[in-house]
Motif scaffolding. Structure first.
Motif, PDB file in Angstrom:
ATOM      1  N   LYS A  83       0.824  -1.213   0.000  1.00 42.78           N
ATOM      2  CA  LYS A  83       0.000   0.000   0.000  1.00 42.78           C
ATOM      3  C   LYS A  83       0.857   1.263   0.000  1.00 42.78           C
ATOM      4  O   LYS A  83       0.561   2.231  -0.707  1.00 42.78           O
ATOM      5  CB  LYS A  83      -0.925  -0.011   1.211  1.00 42.78           C
ATOM      6  CG  LYS A  83      -1.983  -1.109   1.161  1.00 42.78           C
ATOM      7  CD  LYS A  83      -2.819  -1.138   2.432  1.00 42.78           C
ATOM      8  CE  LYS A  83      -3.885  -2.221   2.383  1.00 42.78           C
ATOM      9  NZ  LYS A  83      -4.675  -2.289   3.641  1.00 42.78           N
ATOM     10  N   ASN A  86       2.657   1.747  -3.440  1.00 42.22           N
ATOM     11  CA  ASN A  86       1.726   2.200  -4.470  1.00 42.22           C
ATOM     12  C   ASN A  86       1.446   3.692  -4.345  1.00 42.22           C
ATOM     13  O   ASN A  86       1.462   4.429  -5.341  1.00 42.22           O
ATOM     14  CB  ASN A  86       0.424   1.410  -4.357  1.00 42.22           C
ATOM     15  CG  ASN A  86      -0.610   1.835  -5.368  1.00 42.22           C
ATOM     16  OD1 ASN A  86      -0.479   1.573  -6.555  1.00 42.22           O
ATOM     17  ND2 ASN A  86      -1.658   2.491  -4.893  1.00 42.22           N
ATOM     18  N   LYS A  87       1.228   4.157  -3.121  1.00 43.10           N
ATOM     19  CA  LYS A  87       0.897   5.567  -2.907  1.00 43.10           C
ATOM     20  C   LYS A  87       2.111   6.475  -3.060  1.00 43.10           C
ATOM     21  O   LYS A  87       1.983   7.633  -3.472  1.00 43.10           O
ATOM     22  CB  LYS A  87       0.287   5.741  -1.519  1.00 43.10           C
ATOM     23  CG  LYS A  87      -0.545   7.006  -1.382  1.00 43.10           C
ATOM     24  CD  LYS A  87      -1.523   6.901  -0.233  1.00 43.10           C
ATOM     25  CE  LYS A  87      -2.473   8.105  -0.237  1.00 43.10           C
ATOM     26  NZ  LYS A  87      -3.487   8.005   0.830  1.00 43.10           N
ATOM     27  N   CYS A  92       7.427  -2.028  -6.508  1.00 45.92           N
ATOM     28  CA  CYS A  92       6.908  -3.089  -5.653  1.00 45.92           C
ATOM     29  C   CYS A  92       6.405  -4.226  -6.532  1.00 45.92           C
ATOM     30  O   CYS A  92       5.821  -3.984  -7.594  1.00 45.92           O
ATOM     31  CB  CYS A  92       5.775  -2.578  -4.761  1.00 45.92           C
ATOM     32  SG  CYS A  92       5.177  -3.807  -3.578  1.00 45.92           S
ATOM     33  N   SER A  95       0.470  -5.558  -6.122  1.00 44.26           N
ATOM     34  CA  SER A  95      -0.383  -4.378  -6.209  1.00 44.26           C
ATOM     35  C   SER A  95      -1.512  -4.452  -5.188  1.00 44.26           C
ATOM     36  O   SER A  95      -1.997  -5.539  -4.851  1.00 44.26           O
ATOM     37  CB  SER A  95      -0.972  -4.250  -7.620  1.00 44.26           C
ATOM     38  OG  SER A  95      -1.661  -5.434  -7.988  1.00 44.26           O
TER      39      SER A  95
END
Length: 419
Positions: A83, A86-87, A92, A95
């Motif tokens: 998380k 992704n932000k 990474c 997902s």
């Protein structure tokens, strides 16, 4: 410009990752909610922040000009990393929208069913469930919360009445107030770690995961993991094919993919769970057996693709050396006093590392910061020698209270088939 890495997690199992990163000239920043953890003594910088506080950690990534994020050894840390990455726009291998495949036990089971992967028969229940939903289930059953990890809230139950009795306890700390009930598998259990490269599974290791029953309703405790599994040739091809199906289904093309599964002679592999991280407190055994440090795989994924590919190309999980980790669990609430016998065993020939998790005067707290009471790594021997050392330690270990009461549960080695 110096690379700047955020490592999510700072307990003892992260120390080697921090040290290896620093040896490469990487500036290391560690972050979690443990202010006095050992890893924070080694990192260049440390933050005391709940790993679930995504926005705050993203802000730290921006403030510190972080160019990479990594974690392992915990399902929850893996979820948080995905998380945050992704932000924050960081690399990474998984997902957020697909996390439920690895983090939600019901959705994971549905995936297995769609892929025709053998797994224990199960049913999802709400608090007002009808008895008829369990008509096709054979008892005993393993009952667990939908969304928890680390064996929290998991019980072995023997009747519908027991499920009703313990329902609220099982999902007490869950956000999802439902439970998963699955038939208990008495087969041999295995831990398998792999790396996905260009969508292809590369098996890192397969280990025997041995357990010992302790109480009527508690799940058997994990007491020894041995590398490589003595049954690896019986399960390797089938287990690898299963993980390949999972990677194809979830779309995972790189990174860690691990699996816990069961097998009995004459039966197919039956999968318990899959996870997007390495196994904590045992990954060191891969290094003892063949010299591969999984921490280097994590770092190479971010910073050295050529090295990652070369390592995986040369690696084989059929190790010539054997090693094992021995876990000893303490009884809830008892206060540690005399650890002399456990401490003396640390000096035994063949013990590579040992750790006593509690100090005299501290009480045993299962599922707390200290997952075990004692842990030993043993190595540099044949499987026969590893078993001999294990039996010696099992026989002589002791930790007692001030009144002389034994704190540790007694570990057992299972019998293996003659194949």
């Amino acid at each position: 410009m110096k690379q700047r890495l955020l490592i999510l997690g700072s307990l003892r199992e992260f120390v080697q990752l921090i040290q290896l990163a620093k040896s490469r000239g990487i500036y290391t920043i560690v972050c979690d909610g443990y202010p006095d953890s050992e890893g924070k003594k080694y990192a260049d910088k440390a933050y005391d922040i709940d790993v679930g506080d995504t926005d705050r950690i993203v802000s730290i990534c921006q403030l510190e000009r972080v160019d990479g994020i990594i974690t392992s050894f915990s399902d929850y840390l893996f979820e948080c990393m995905v998380k945050i990455a992704n932000k924050a726009g960081l690399k990474c291998y998984f997902s957020p929208e697909k996390l439920d495949y690895y983090r939600n036990k019901d959705i994971m089971k549905q995936m297995f069913r769609q892929l025709s992967i053998p797994t224990a028969k199960y049913v999802r229940l709400s608090s007002d469930f009808s008895d008829s939903l369990l008509d096709d289930m054979e008892f005993p059953v393993v009952v667990k919360p939908i969304d928890k990890y680390g064996s929290r809230g998991i019980l072995v139950l023997y009747s519908v009445e027991e499920i009703r009795k313990y329902y609220d306890f099982i999902c007490a700390t869950s956000e999802i107030k439902e439970i998963l009930v699955e038939e208990y598998n008495e087969g041999y259990e295995f831990n398998m770690m792999s790396w996905v490269l260009d969508g292809e599974i590369h098996v890192i290791s397969i280990a025997d995961r041995e357990k010992t029953p302790v109480c009527t309703n508690d799940i058997p405790i994990s007491t020894r993991n041995v590398y490589p599994s003595r049954l690896i040739h019986n399960v390797y091809d089938e287990a690898k094919d299963i993980l390949q199906k999972v990677a194809n289904y979830t779309g995972q093309t790189s990174g860690v993919l691990s699996m816990q599964f069961f097998w009995s002679p004459g039966e197919p592999v039956s999968v318990c769970e899959v996870a997007g991280r390495f196994f904590g407190y045992e990954h060191e055994l891969v290094d003892y057996c063949c010299g591969l440090k999984v921490e280097n795989l994590l770092l190479d994924y971010l910073y050295d693709d050529t090295s990652l590919r070369n390592t995986l190309k040369k690696h084989t999980p059929f190790f010539e050396k054997n090693s094992a980790v021995l876990y000893f669990h303490g009884k809830n609430g008892l206060m540690v006093d005399n650890q002399e016998a456990a401490s003396q065993l640390s000096n035994m020939k063949g013990v590579k590392d040992a750790w006593l998790f509690y100090k005299p005067g501290e009480r045993i707290i299962p599922h707390g910061v200290n997952p075990y009471a004692v842990r030993y790594y043993i190595s540099d021997g044949t499987r026969k020698e590893i078993d001999r050392m294990t039996r010696y330690i099992y026989k002589h270990i002791s930790i007692t209270t001030k009144d002389g009461e034994e704190i540790l549960y007694e570990n057992q080695i299972p019998k293996y088939p003659e194949l």
